[in-house]
Design an enzyme around this catalytic site. Structure first.
Site, short mmCIF file in Angstrom:
data_model
loop_
_atom_site.label_atom_id
_atom_site.label_comp_id
_atom_site.label_asym_id
_atom_site.label_seq_id
_atom_site.Cartn_x
_atom_site.Cartn_y
_atom_site.Cartn_z
N CYS A 78 -2.56 8.90 2.17
CA CYS A 78 -2.17 8.43 0.83
C CYS A 78 -3.28 8.63 -0.20
CB CYS A 78 -1.72 6.98 0.88
SG CYS A 78 -2.92 5.93 1.69
N GLU A 124 0.88 -1.18 0.00
CA GLU A 124 0.00 0.00 0.00
C GLU A 124 0.91 1.22 0.00
OE1 GLU A 124 -3.15 0.42 -0.18
OE2 GLU A 124 -3.71 -1.69 -0.06
P1 NAD Z 1 8.60 5.86 4.64
O1 NAD Z 1 8.22 4.97 3.51
O2 NAD Z 1 10.00 6.27 4.80
O3 NAD Z 1 8.16 5.17 6.00
C1 NAD Z 1 6.93 4.51 6.14
C2 NAD Z 1 7.10 3.41 7.17
O4 NAD Z 1 8.03 2.47 6.67
C3 NAD Z 1 7.71 3.92 8.48
O5 NAD Z 1 7.05 3.32 9.57
C4 NAD Z 1 9.15 3.49 8.38
O6 NAD Z 1 9.67 3.22 9.65
C5 NAD Z 1 9.06 2.23 7.57
N1 NAD Z 1 10.29 1.91 6.84
C6 NAD Z 1 11.14 2.75 6.21
N2 NAD Z 1 12.19 2.08 5.68
C7 NAD Z 1 11.98 0.77 5.97
C8 NAD Z 1 12.70 -0.43 5.70
N3 NAD Z 1 13.85 -0.46 5.01
N4 NAD Z 1 12.17 -1.60 6.15
C9 NAD Z 1 11.02 -1.61 6.84
N5 NAD Z 1 10.30 -0.51 7.13
C10 NAD Z 1 10.77 0.66 6.70
O7 NAD Z 1 7.68 7.13 4.61
P2 NAD Z 1 7.66 8.43 5.54
O8 NAD Z 1 8.66 9.43 5.06
O9 NAD Z 1 7.63 8.07 6.98
O10 NAD Z 1 6.23 8.92 5.12
C11 NAD Z 1 6.00 9.74 4.02
C12 NAD Z 1 5.72 8.96 2.77
O11 NAD Z 1 5.15 7.70 3.04
C13 NAD Z 1 4.71 9.69 1.94
O12 NAD Z 1 5.34 10.41 0.95
C14 NAD Z 1 3.79 8.63 1.40
O13 NAD Z 1 4.15 8.35 0.08
C15 NAD Z 1 4.08 7.40 2.17
N6 NAD Z 1 2.96 6.91 2.96
C16 NAD Z 1 2.00 6.18 2.36
C17 NAD Z 1 0.96 5.67 3.11
C18 NAD Z 1 -0.11 4.81 2.51
O14 NAD Z 1 -1.09 4.54 3.17
N7 NAD Z 1 0.02 4.31 1.30
C19 NAD Z 1 0.89 5.93 4.44
C20 NAD Z 1 1.90 6.69 5.03
C21 NAD Z 1 2.95 7.15 4.28
#
Ligand code: NAD
Length: 478
Positions: free
Chosen positions: A284, A250
């Protein structure tokens, strides 16, 4: 309120990590450090993986009828404790308390729906070519699953994974969001208190990449689910693929909103103002590219701008607040950069466009018109309180713009013409489209994206399919 010292939930025990490392949590409305959470060490993760296997067996040993009852009990406890859980969401994530309450109660509804659906996981008896042969297709839980969830909906993003996983009969290990660890822990306590066996549901925090690198390749893990940004999603999908694990992704979006000349502008504006600025745009499926037909463009921009300018921005604990802060300084700077780039390249700033001069990570609700595809904000997900307005003449142009980006998550449209509704239904490349109202994200309806926005569903019976595989048995009866 007092902020809890957040622990890990491993094998039914709430405890600190083996190497005693901790991370800090801050309140985005004040910037102050409010508490800390435990980090899982590699040894903790190994223990959690073994417990996930035992927890899978323990959950399988309970009948579907009783599993469903435990899930419903957990949903009831979430409702009883909703005020406390919602307050934690607001102090660690920033959203207004009313939105946090909706998140908790909506998540409890999701658990109830999947608890019911759990009891309807039917297989098939396939007519065979011989009278003494039976052919069965049985739906079987894939096994222990792992989920990685973000901070923007700390409770409901986790439940979109664990509700279908539990309903299918899987155990699940969650790496929760380090920015917002206490609300998920309070929600997991509802499941523990409802009688979910040790190891069936576990919660860890730590260094995200260390946890995914260590756990996804483990032969114990049979399914991966991630919610977050596109780059991290691609990385984790590749890792899952390397180890032949099915994955649900997602990811981000850049949702188009198509407003045609015949749209009910008042209804569209009222619905979209609330939805655009919900959780300060950190959603999102947030409506982002507003494509408005020539005949109503100027009027709609004016209506939307005036409504956006009146929104009250502040601490989510203040009952009069309509828009809270962004999660952290990093996101605030990202939004600033995108808006500044657009204005430099010729976008018209209708309202907002500034960070608020107070502590915390506040950015004013912002409306930009006259935007074009050369601007970074038209290509990168803003994930903030910004609405972009673009004028179009013919619907074909709007559909082309809607499909221009690699994203394909949510899309919105307002029109009463049947021919336009048909063209939109056939032509918009998105996992979800809602026309003339906001009809997305119910427990019983599919929820997910296509293209770079990911694959798999986290709603409806399709979500359950993601945690089941088909076991075919053919038997010759002597
Ligand atoms: P991110 O992708 O960096 O982080 C999202 C989550 O993933 C966090 O909890 C983070 O700890 C985890 N994560 C990051 N790297 C990881 C790895 N290597 N392995 C496992 N988990 C990992 O995003 P962010 O900067 O925290 O949030 C902003 C962006 O995230 C937005 O630009 C948006 O695109 C996206 N987002 C999407 C949704 C959705 O519902 N699709 C929800 C929240 C954020």
């Amino acid at each position: 309120m007092s902020y809890p010292e957040v622990k890990l939930l491993i094998n039914g025990q709430w405890r600190n990590g083996g190497d005693a490392a901790r991370g800090e949590v801050s309140n985005p409305a004040t910037g102050e450090i409010i508490g800390s959470f435990a980090h899982a060490s590699r040894a903790d993760l190994d223990e959690a993986l073994l417990a996930a296997q035992a927890g899978f067996k323990a959950w399988q040993a309970i009948s579907v009828f009783d599993r469903s009852k435990i899930m419903r009990k957990a949903a009831g406890l979430m409702r009883e404790r909703s005020e406390a859980i919602a307050t934690l969401i607001t102090v660690e994530e920033g959203k207004p308390l009313a939105e946090a309450r909706m998140e908790v109660n909506g998540a409890a509804d999701l658990v109830d729906w999947f608890a019911e659906e759990a009891r309807r996981t039917y297989g098939r008896l396939i007519p065979s070519r011989a009278s003494n042969v039976t052919q069965q297709a049985i739906r079987v839980a894939v096994g222990p699953a792992i989920g990685f969830t973000p901070w923007n909906f700390p409770v409901s993003q986790i439940l979109r994974k664990i509700a279908p996983a539990l309903a299918a009969g899987c155990s699940m290990l969650i790496k929760g969001p380090e920015e917002t660890p206490a609300a998920p822990a309070a929600m997991f306590a509802c499941f523990v208190d409802a009688g979910v066996p040790a190891g069936t549901l576990q919660l860890v925090y730590g260094v995200p990449a260390e946890i995914s690198d260590h756990c996804i390749p483990s032969p114990i893990i049979r399914k991966v689910s991630f919610t977050g940004s596109v780059p991290v999603g691609k990385h984790l999908a590749a890792l899952a693929g390397q180890h032949m694990k099915p994955a649900t992704m997602e990811l981000g979006g850049h949702a188009p909103v198509i407003i045609c000349n015949d749209a009910d502008l008042e209804a569209a504006c009222a619905a979209l103002i609330a939805f655009k600025f919900r959780n300060a745009g950190q959603v999102c499926i947030s409506p982002t590219r507003f494509l408005v037909q020539d005949g109503v463009h100027d009027r709609f921009v004016e209506m939307f701008r005036d409504a956006a300018a009146q929104l009250k921005v502040g601490d989510g604990l203040d009952p009069s607040t309509q828009v809270g802060p962004l999660i952290n300084e990093r996101r605030l700077q990202a939004v600033e950069r995108l808006v500044d780039d657009a204005v430099t390249k010729g976008a018209r700033l209708e309202t907002g466009g500034v960070r608020l001069d107070r502590s915390g990570h506040f950015y004013a609700p912002t409306v930009l018109s006259n935007v074009s595809s050369e601007m970074a904000i038209m290509n990168e997900e803003p994930f903030g309180p910004v609405a972009l307005f673009i004028r179009f003449r013919h619907l074909d142009e709007a559909i082309e713009e809607a499909n221009r980006l690699p994203f394909g998550l949510a899309s919105y449209a307002w029109t009463r013409r049947q021919a336009d509704i048909h063209a939109l239904t056939q032509g918009v490349e998105a996992g979800m489209l809602t026309i003339n109202h906001l009809g997305l994200a119910l427990p019983e309806t599919p929820y997910g994206g296509i293209k770079d926005s990911g694959h798999g569903s986290e709603g409806g019976s399709e979500a359950l399919d993601g945690y089941l595989h088909t076991h075919f048995v053919s038997c010759l009866h002597a």
